[in-house]
Write a protein that holds these residues in place. Structure first.
Motif, PDB file in Angstrom:
ATOM      1  N   GLN A  85       3.338  13.254   3.632  1.00 52.57           N
ATOM      2  CA  GLN A  85       2.598  14.496   4.332  1.00 52.57           C
ATOM      3  C   GLN A  85       1.117  13.811   4.693  1.00 52.57           C
ATOM      4  O   GLN A  85       0.664  14.047   5.775  1.00 52.57           O
ATOM      5  CB  GLN A  85       2.514  15.698   3.960  1.00 52.57           C
ATOM      6  N   VAL A  86       0.561  13.402   3.673  1.00 57.10           N
ATOM      7  CA  VAL A  86      -0.885  12.699   4.032  1.00 57.10           C
ATOM      8  C   VAL A  86      -0.707  11.323   3.723  1.00 57.10           C
ATOM      9  O   VAL A  86      -0.501  10.725   2.730  1.00 57.10           O
ATOM     10  CB  VAL A  86      -2.110  13.179   3.041  1.00 57.10           C
ATOM     11  N   GLN A  87      -0.963  10.496   4.979  1.00 55.24           N
ATOM     12  CA  GLN A  87      -0.444   9.102   4.897  1.00 55.24           C
ATOM     13  C   GLN A  87      -1.331   8.307   5.899  1.00 55.24           C
ATOM     14  O   GLN A  87      -1.816   9.098   7.030  1.00 55.24           O
ATOM     15  CB  GLN A  87       0.873   8.947   5.203  1.00 55.24           C
ATOM     16  N   VAL A  88      -1.721   7.067   5.442  1.00 55.08           N
ATOM     17  CA  VAL A  88      -2.381   6.604   6.470  1.00 55.08           C
ATOM     18  C   VAL A  88      -1.824   5.008   6.145  1.00 55.08           C
ATOM     19  O   VAL A  88      -2.057   4.236   5.288  1.00 55.08           O
ATOM     20  CB  VAL A  88      -3.947   6.228   5.983  1.00 55.08           C
ATOM     21  N   ARG A  89      -0.938   4.708   7.096  1.00 48.62           N
ATOM     22  CA  ARG A  89      -0.267   3.618   6.879  1.00 48.62           C
ATOM     23  C   ARG A  89      -0.974   2.651   7.703  1.00 48.62           C
ATOM     24  O   ARG A  89      -0.856   2.277   8.871  1.00 48.62           O
ATOM     25  CB  ARG A  89       1.312   3.842   7.515  1.00 48.62           C
ATOM     26  N   LEU A  90      -1.730   1.865   6.916  1.00 44.66           N
ATOM     27  CA  LEU A  90      -2.412   0.825   7.324  1.00 44.66           C
ATOM     28  C   LEU A  90      -1.786  -0.352   8.311  1.00 44.66           C
ATOM     29  O   LEU A  90      -2.645  -0.712   9.230  1.00 44.66           O
ATOM     30  CB  LEU A  90      -3.563   0.178   6.440  1.00 44.66           C
ATOM     31  N   ALA A  91      -0.706  -0.479   8.143  1.00 40.26           N
ATOM     32  CA  ALA A  91       0.288  -1.546   8.906  1.00 40.26           C
ATOM     33  C   ALA A  91       0.117  -1.032  10.326  1.00 40.26           C
ATOM     34  O   ALA A  91       0.559  -1.670  11.278  1.00 40.26           O
ATOM     35  CB  ALA A  91       1.466  -1.613   8.202  1.00 40.26           C
ATOM     36  N   GLU A  92      -0.094   0.197  10.673  1.00 38.13           N
ATOM     37  CA  GLU A  92      -0.078   0.776  11.770  1.00 38.13           C
ATOM     38  C   GLU A  92      -0.949   0.196  12.746  1.00 38.13           C
ATOM     39  O   GLU A  92      -0.873   0.261  14.100  1.00 38.13           O
ATOM     40  CB  GLU A  92      -0.036   2.369  11.807  1.00 38.13           C
ATOM     41  N   ALA A  93      -2.027  -0.312  12.081  1.00 44.60           N
ATOM     42  CA  ALA A  93      -2.882  -1.132  13.017  1.00 44.60           C
ATOM     43  C   ALA A  93      -2.526  -2.141  13.921  1.00 44.60           C
ATOM     44  O   ALA A  93      -3.038  -2.400  14.903  1.00 44.60           O
ATOM     45  CB  ALA A  93      -4.265  -1.550  12.052  1.00 44.60           C
ATOM     46  N   PRO A 147       0.744  21.932  10.212  1.00 43.31           N
ATOM     47  CA  PRO A 147       0.107  21.203   9.295  1.00 43.31           C
ATOM     48  C   PRO A 147       0.208  19.733   9.010  1.00 43.31           C
ATOM     49  O   PRO A 147      -0.463  18.830   9.035  1.00 43.31           O
ATOM     50  CB  PRO A 147      -0.146  22.099   8.091  1.00 43.31           C
ATOM     51  N   THR A 148       1.615  19.599   8.939  1.00 48.12           N
ATOM     52  CA  THR A 148       2.194  18.371   8.519  1.00 48.12           C
ATOM     53  C   THR A 148       2.036  17.171   9.760  1.00 48.12           C
ATOM     54  O   THR A 148       1.545  16.060   9.349  1.00 48.12           O
ATOM     55  CB  THR A 148       3.567  18.252   8.058  1.00 48.12           C
ATOM     56  N   THR A 149       2.433  17.717  10.942  1.00 40.27           N
ATOM     57  CA  THR A 149       1.973  16.896  12.146  1.00 40.27           C
ATOM     58  C   THR A 149       0.665  16.617  12.479  1.00 40.27           C
ATOM     59  O   THR A 149       0.258  15.356  12.712  1.00 40.27           O
ATOM     60  CB  THR A 149       2.540  17.788  13.432  1.00 40.27           C
ATOM     61  N   VAL A 150      -0.291  17.696  12.178  1.00 39.94           N
ATOM     62  CA  VAL A 150      -1.650  17.314  12.117  1.00 39.94           C
ATOM     63  C   VAL A 150      -2.323  16.121  11.309  1.00 39.94           C
ATOM     64  O   VAL A 150      -3.144  15.501  11.510  1.00 39.94           O
ATOM     65  CB  VAL A 150      -2.653  18.550  12.162  1.00 39.94           C
ATOM     66  N   LEU A 151      -1.852  16.500  10.188  1.00 40.73           N
ATOM     67  CA  LEU A 151      -2.410  15.559   8.923  1.00 40.73           C
ATOM     68  C   LEU A 151      -1.727  13.990   9.073  1.00 40.73           C
ATOM     69  O   LEU A 151      -2.419  13.071   9.004  1.00 40.73           O
ATOM     70  CB  LEU A 151      -1.766  16.019   7.776  1.00 40.73           C
ATOM     71  N   LEU A 154       0.974  -1.131  -0.089  1.00 45.01           N
ATOM     72  CA  LEU A 154      -0.112  -0.096   0.193  1.00 45.01           C
ATOM     73  C   LEU A 154       0.873   1.153   0.165  1.00 45.01           C
ATOM     74  O   LEU A 154       0.502   2.372   0.432  1.00 45.01           O
ATOM     75  CB  LEU A 154      -0.986  -0.116   1.005  1.00 45.01           C
ATOM     76  N   ALA A 155       1.856   1.212  -0.687  1.00 43.00           N
ATOM     77  CA  ALA A 155       2.917   2.289  -0.634  1.00 43.00           C
ATOM     78  C   ALA A 155       2.353   3.648  -1.039  1.00 43.00           C
ATOM     79  O   ALA A 155       2.858   4.622  -0.423  1.00 43.00           O
ATOM     80  CB  ALA A 155       4.206   1.796  -1.682  1.00 43.00           C
ATOM     81  N   PRO A 156       1.419   3.827  -1.907  1.00 40.74           N
ATOM     82  CA  PRO A 156       1.227   5.072  -2.411  1.00 40.74           C
ATOM     83  C   PRO A 156       0.266   5.886  -1.049  1.00 40.74           C
ATOM     84  O   PRO A 156       0.395   7.154  -1.056  1.00 40.74           O
ATOM     85  CB  PRO A 156      -0.026   4.734  -3.494  1.00 40.74           C
ATOM     86  N   ILE A 157      -0.014   5.151  -0.115  1.00 37.78           N
ATOM     87  CA  ILE A 157      -0.812   5.879   1.186  1.00 37.78           C
ATOM     88  C   ILE A 157      -0.015   5.640   2.307  1.00 37.78           C
ATOM     89  O   ILE A 157      -0.430   6.147   3.500  1.00 37.78           O
ATOM     90  CB  ILE A 157      -2.361   5.281   1.296  1.00 37.78           C
ATOM     91  N   SER A 158       1.163   4.931   2.299  1.00 37.37           N
ATOM     92  CA  SER A 158       1.918   4.739   3.202  1.00 37.37           C
ATOM     93  C   SER A 158       3.065   5.626   3.810  1.00 37.37           C
ATOM     94  O   SER A 158       3.702   5.473   4.613  1.00 37.37           O
ATOM     95  CB  SER A 158       2.634   3.123   3.297  1.00 37.37           C
ATOM     96  N   SER A 159       3.176   6.687   3.096  1.00 33.98           N
ATOM     97  CA  SER A 159       4.206   7.692   3.512  1.00 33.98           C
ATOM     98  C   SER A 159       3.834   9.057   3.021  1.00 33.98           C
ATOM     99  O   SER A 159       2.963   9.192   1.945  1.00 33.98           O
ATOM    100  CB  SER A 159       5.778   7.434   2.897  1.00 33.98           C
ATOM    101  N   ALA A 201      -1.019  12.956  12.354  1.00 35.51           N
ATOM    102  CA  ALA A 201      -1.747  12.568  13.389  1.00 35.51           C
ATOM    103  C   ALA A 201      -3.046  12.012  12.961  1.00 35.51           C
ATOM    104  O   ALA A 201      -3.613  10.881  13.377  1.00 35.51           O
ATOM    105  CB  ALA A 201      -1.873  13.612  14.398  1.00 35.51           C
ATOM    106  N   ILE A 202      -3.903  12.732  11.995  1.00 34.33           N
ATOM    107  CA  ILE A 202      -5.031  11.980  11.506  1.00 34.33           C
ATOM    108  C   ILE A 202      -4.948  10.869  11.034  1.00 34.33           C
ATOM    109  O   ILE A 202      -5.759   9.829  11.085  1.00 34.33           O
ATOM    110  CB  ILE A 202      -5.706  13.189  10.418  1.00 34.33           C
ATOM    111  N   GLY A 203      -4.032  10.570  10.099  1.00 26.32           N
ATOM    112  CA  GLY A 203      -3.577   9.382   9.498  1.00 26.32           C
ATOM    113  C   GLY A 203      -3.521   8.427  10.382  1.00 26.32           C
ATOM    114  O   GLY A 203      -3.979   7.138  10.363  1.00 26.32           O
ATOM    115  N   GLU A 204      -2.764   8.617  11.390  1.00 23.72           N
ATOM    116  CA  GLU A 204      -2.341   7.670  12.323  1.00 23.72           C
ATOM    117  C   GLU A 204      -3.347   7.313  13.161  1.00 23.72           C
ATOM    118  O   GLU A 204      -3.588   6.178  13.663  1.00 23.72           O
ATOM    119  CB  GLU A 204      -1.222   8.188  13.248  1.00 23.72           C
ATOM    120  N   THR A 205      -4.448   8.205  13.480  1.00 26.14           N
ATOM    121  CA  THR A 205      -5.658   7.980  14.222  1.00 26.14           C
ATOM    122  C   THR A 205      -6.403   6.898  13.642  1.00 26.14           C
ATOM    123  O   THR A 205      -7.054   5.990  13.986  1.00 26.14           O
ATOM    124  CB  THR A 205      -6.282   9.291  14.527  1.00 26.14           C
ATOM    125  N   ILE A 206      -6.500   7.143  12.158  1.00 29.13           N
ATOM    126  CA  ILE A 206      -7.347   6.292  11.172  1.00 29.13           C
ATOM    127  C   ILE A 206      -6.898   4.897  11.364  1.00 29.13           C
ATOM    128  O   ILE A 206      -7.502   3.998  11.643  1.00 29.13           O
ATOM    129  CB  ILE A 206      -7.507   6.721   9.909  1.00 29.13           C
TER     130      ILE A 206
END
Length: 161
Positions: free
Chosen positions: A36-44, A126-130, A29-34, A132-137
């Motif tokens: 500024q805007v990221q949701v690294r699903l493996a973080e689950a 803004p980067t930290t907030v973005l 899932l590399a395109p969404i894993s790194s 954090a949102i991805g990590e929270t997801i």
């Protein structure tokens, strides 16, 4: 084989499986894993130290492998896994299951925000907030339900016999 040796084999196997799952999910899932805007699903998977100490080296190794392929350069390859290791160690000490996903959210938001500020000259707040949102997801929307599911199966999956 004696009981101590079986426990060692099980520990190494659990760590290796967790590392492989983390790395594979992140790379696939590399395109969404790194970035500024990221949701690294493996973080689950960062909820796993709540159940087994084998997750601590497993998450570290998985992040190290993944960051070779999708990280933000040499600093991320070297420092990213250390942040994951620290988050995993903290997570392993948490007793309140509602707080289990919190360490990777906070630590990764701060780390990636600072990393991208210095390496990509992105604005830090803004980067930290973005991030954090991805990590929270990843950690709460996916990781917390995983925690609840695994908690129901705890004896079958994680208890040493």
């Amino acid at each position: 084989m004696n009981n101590t040796r079986l426990k060692s084999v099980r520990f190494i196997t659990e760590a290796a499986v967790i590392a492989a799952m983390y790395a594979a999910l992140t790379i696939f899932l590399a395109p969404i894993s790194s970035g500024q805007v990221q949701v690294r699903l493996a973080e689950a998977l960062t909820i796993l130290p709540y159940f087994t100490s084998a997750a601590i080296p497993g998450l570290f190794a998985g992040c190290l492998i993944a960051n070779f392929f999708v990280g933000e350069g040499i600093y991320d390859i070297l420092l990213g896994p250390l942040v994951t290791l620290l988050a995993a160690c903290i997570t392993a000490k948490i007793l309140n299951k509602y707080l289990v996903p919190l360490p990777p959210v906070i630590l990764n938001a701060v780390y990636v925000g600072i990393l991208l500020y210095f390496t990509a000259e992105l604005p830090i707040i803004p980067t930290t907030v973005l991030v954090a949102i991805g990590e929270t997801i990843a950690c709460y929307a996916l990781g917390y339900p995983l925690l609840l599911l695994l908690e129901k199966q705890r004896e079958k999956i994680f208890e040493r016999k």
